[in-house]
Write an enzyme that holds these catalytic residues in place. Structure first.
Site: not given
Ligand code: 1YM
Length: 654
Positions: A439, A512, A514, A516
């Protein structure tokens, strides 16, 4: 058998040799000694209780996951017989637990779960457990017997009178010397299996308790508190298709038909939605998910294709000059359950999940042809929606083919024109090669510096990828991100898909830690699930596990990280391990970009030390549902889900 005790008689020797064989080659009996095999032990015991339910003697099964990861299964059936076995001269319950393949050999009439990996018998569970305790309840009397490593520890004894109905309770402790990877049970894996069982056996009640808890953690596999879930569906497989279509815009009420002859029974439920998926048809034989399909699924597909084409022609929707709707066209957006029960199921195929019995095909085909034709005749409005959907699919298919030909001419999907952003590996051997789908450009940059150029390729993705669930194949192909993904992987897509062309045998999603990142991971999984499911089946798709914390010595000028932590719930434990935790700074990694290339290599990419999660479609129903709940037309459930399961990976068998 060097130190065989002298009081064993002939049958004991047979017992020990049988179970010893299981302990020597567990994989032959339960597939693997990894998490799958571990969970298989539970299914094996529960299958016995389900057989008892199929025979009509039991309606409630209760399962506990205890804090030490032992499992208890209880049912209210007749209770395993405790009388003396005529041949073995020991109690039948002891025979069932200690003699290989004893389970299936008894039974009288009726359909039993057998074949495939199932039906190997509860003696296999005994062989692979450090301890097993069985209580049988009959006519108000309790009988207990126990086993250590497959050997009878305490002989059957009458405990005395109890106030409960007939039934059987089995508790087992998986042997940690056999299940060396893990002996920790995954709640979601068991829950979805029991949900499926309950759908397939209308009315059967399965209660799952998880007594484990991980207070204070919101982002762990364990719930903060013990939990209980009840699976029971008065509508059976009709409820199953409703469940598969949850959150989708449906085109008709679920259609249901059943048929029976001397060869077996068939039940079918089906419902179309506006979604684009074509792989939501699930087929079962004696409650076993036949992932590889087989005769029952072939019969279903043929009947649906033929009946819909005939109806569309009869009503003049398809004109004489029009070509026929393909099978895929008629099944686009169709969620269906085909469940057959037969006396002697033949399981074939690589994973023994393909039904081979030819006699069942005409039974399914006739039932579906008759039932569906009748439904379409009697329900013209939903019938029109279903036919419209299929003709649109036909048009989209033709448009996508044209678009593909265009792009191919332009060289976009040409394997010689690899995407510019791809940093390919030098190895041309797919089995040695892996690709990290990363990403963002900055993490992509770190990964490019960190990688082993020989075997590791990096494909950075800019921003979010298109939601293929909503976009459909045609639009997806015109997206840059998707086409670079397809080109890099090399398999092509749709009618031209060829798994043997995969340029890498490990396709690793690295996002990641998180929300997102979780979202992007879901979008990528949806893409693979919809358009390259064969890569998931082959075990090519993985998820990288970057750390979420790093511990660094306080006041140290060196940037050296002493310890990485990959699991939120482990932080407290690790800090407690150090004598004086004050001396450490805890750094939380929100993104891959926060790590330098060395750290990224060391924690996440180095094949020797990293952990990868392998994605599988074992639970296609759950995957299908989560994907559509997450990616479908409705936004709210998606938000809620992502917030709740930021690190949860329910597609996965770890
Ligand atoms: C918690 C697990 O094993 N229940 C169970 C098993 C059996 C019976 C009833 C049973 C079957 C039959 C007759 C029969 C089994 N019996 C045998 C065997 N629950 C669980 N509940 N009476 C009781 O099949 O005829 C094997 S399994 F072989 F002893 F009959």
């Amino acid at each position: 058998m060097a130190n065989k005790p002298d009081h064993y008689d002939g049958s004991d020797i047979q017992v020990l040799e049988g179970l010893e064989a299981v302990r020597k080659r567990p994989g032959m009996y339960i597939g693997s000694t990894g998490p799958r095999g571990l969970h298989h032990l539970v299914y094996e015991v529960v299958d016995n209780a389900v057989d008892e339910a199929l025979a009509g003697y039991c309606d409630t099964i209760e399962v506990w996951i205890h804090p030490d990861n032992s499992i208890t299964v209880d049912d209210n059936g007749r209770g395993i017989p405790v009388d003396k076995h005529p041949k073995e001269k020991i109690p039948t319950v002891e025979v069932v637990l200690t003699i290989l393949h004893a389970g299936g050999k008894f039974g009288g009439e009726g359909y039993k779960v057998s074949g495939g990996l199932h039906g190997v018998g509860v003696s296999v569970v005994n062989a692979l457990s450090s301890r097993v305790e069985v209580s049988v309840f009959k006519e108000g009397v309790q009988y207990d017997i126990s086993f250590d490593h497959g050997k009878t520890a305490e002989k059957l004894r009458e405990v005395g009178k109890v106030k409960r109905g007939n039934g059987t309770t089995v508790t087992f402790w998986p042997d940690p010397t056999i299940f060396t990877d893990t002996t920790v049970y995954d709640y979601d894996t068991l829950a979805s299996r029991f949900r499926e069982m309950a759908f397939l056996n209308k009315g059967l009640k399965i209660i799952l308790h998880d007594e484990r808890a991980n207070p204070g953690s919101t982002l762990s596999d364990l719930a903060p508190e013990p939990r209980t879930e009840v699976f029971q569906y008065a509508g059976g497989i009709v409820d199953f298709v409703k469940f598969l279509n949850e959150g989708k815009e449906t085109l008709n009420k679920p259609i249901y038909f059943e048929a029976e002859n001397d060869d077996g029974t068939v039940e079918v439920a089906m419902q179309w939605s506006s979604s684009y998926s074509t792989n939501s048809v699930m087929a079962f034989a004696n409650n076993i998910n036949t992932h590889e399909g087989g005769t029952h699924l072939d019969g279903f597909k043929q009947a649906v294709t033929r009946t819909i084409n005939e109806y569309a022609r009869a009503k003049g929707i398809l004109k004489e000059k029009d070509s026929n709707l393909s099978g895929d066209d008629t099944r686009e957006g169709c969620a269906a359950i085909v469940s057959v029960k037969l006396h002697d199921p033949q399981f074939e195929g690589q994973t023994k999940t393909k039904l081979g019995n030819t006699e069942i095909r005409p039974l399914v085909q006739n039932a579906v042809t008759q039932g569906l034709a009748e439904y379409l005749e009697e329900n013209p409005k939903p019938a029109k929606r279903i036919i419209d959907k299929a003709t649109q699919a036909l048009k989209a298919r033709e448009a996508a083919r044209k678009a593909r030909e265009m792009t191919r001419r332009k060289g976009v999907l040409d394997s010689f024109a690899l995407p510019g952003k791809l940093a390919d590996c030098s190895s041309k051997t797919p089995a040695d090669s892996e690709i990290f789908i990363v990403e963002g450009d900055s993490a992509g940059g770190s990964a490019k510096q960190a990688r082993d150029r020989k075997t590791q390729a990096i494909l950075p993705l800019r921003g979010k990828i298109l939601n293929v669930e909503r976009a459909g194949l045609h639009r997806s192909l015109s997206s840059d991100t998707i086409s670079s993904l397809i080109t890099a992987i090399g398999t092509n897509i749709g009618d031209d898909f060829d798994a043997d062309q995969a340029r890498y045998h490990r396709i690793i999603i690295m996002t990641d830690a998180d929300v997102d990142g979780a979202h992007i991971r879901c979008l990528l999984l949806t893409f693979f699930y919809r358009y390259m499911p064969e890569l998931i089946n082959r075990g090519y798709i993985y998820i990288a596990q970057p750390p979420i914390f790093g511990l660094k010595k306080k006041n140290s000028r060196s940037p050296k990280i002493e310890r990485y932590i990959y699991d939120e719930s482990a932080l407290g434990k690790v800090l407690a391990e150090y004598d004086n935790p004050d001396k450490f700074d805890v750094q939380r990694y929100k993104g891959l970009g926060e790590m330098d290339p060395d750290q990224l290599w060391e924690t996440t990419m180095e094949p020797e030390t990293r952990t990868l999660l392998q994605v599988n479609i074992d639970d296609a129903a759950e995957a299908e549902r989560v994907v559509s709940e997450l990616m479908g037309d409705q936004v709210e459930p998606r938000k809620e889900f992502i917030q709740k399961h930021a690190r949860d990976v329910r597609f996965l068998d770890i």
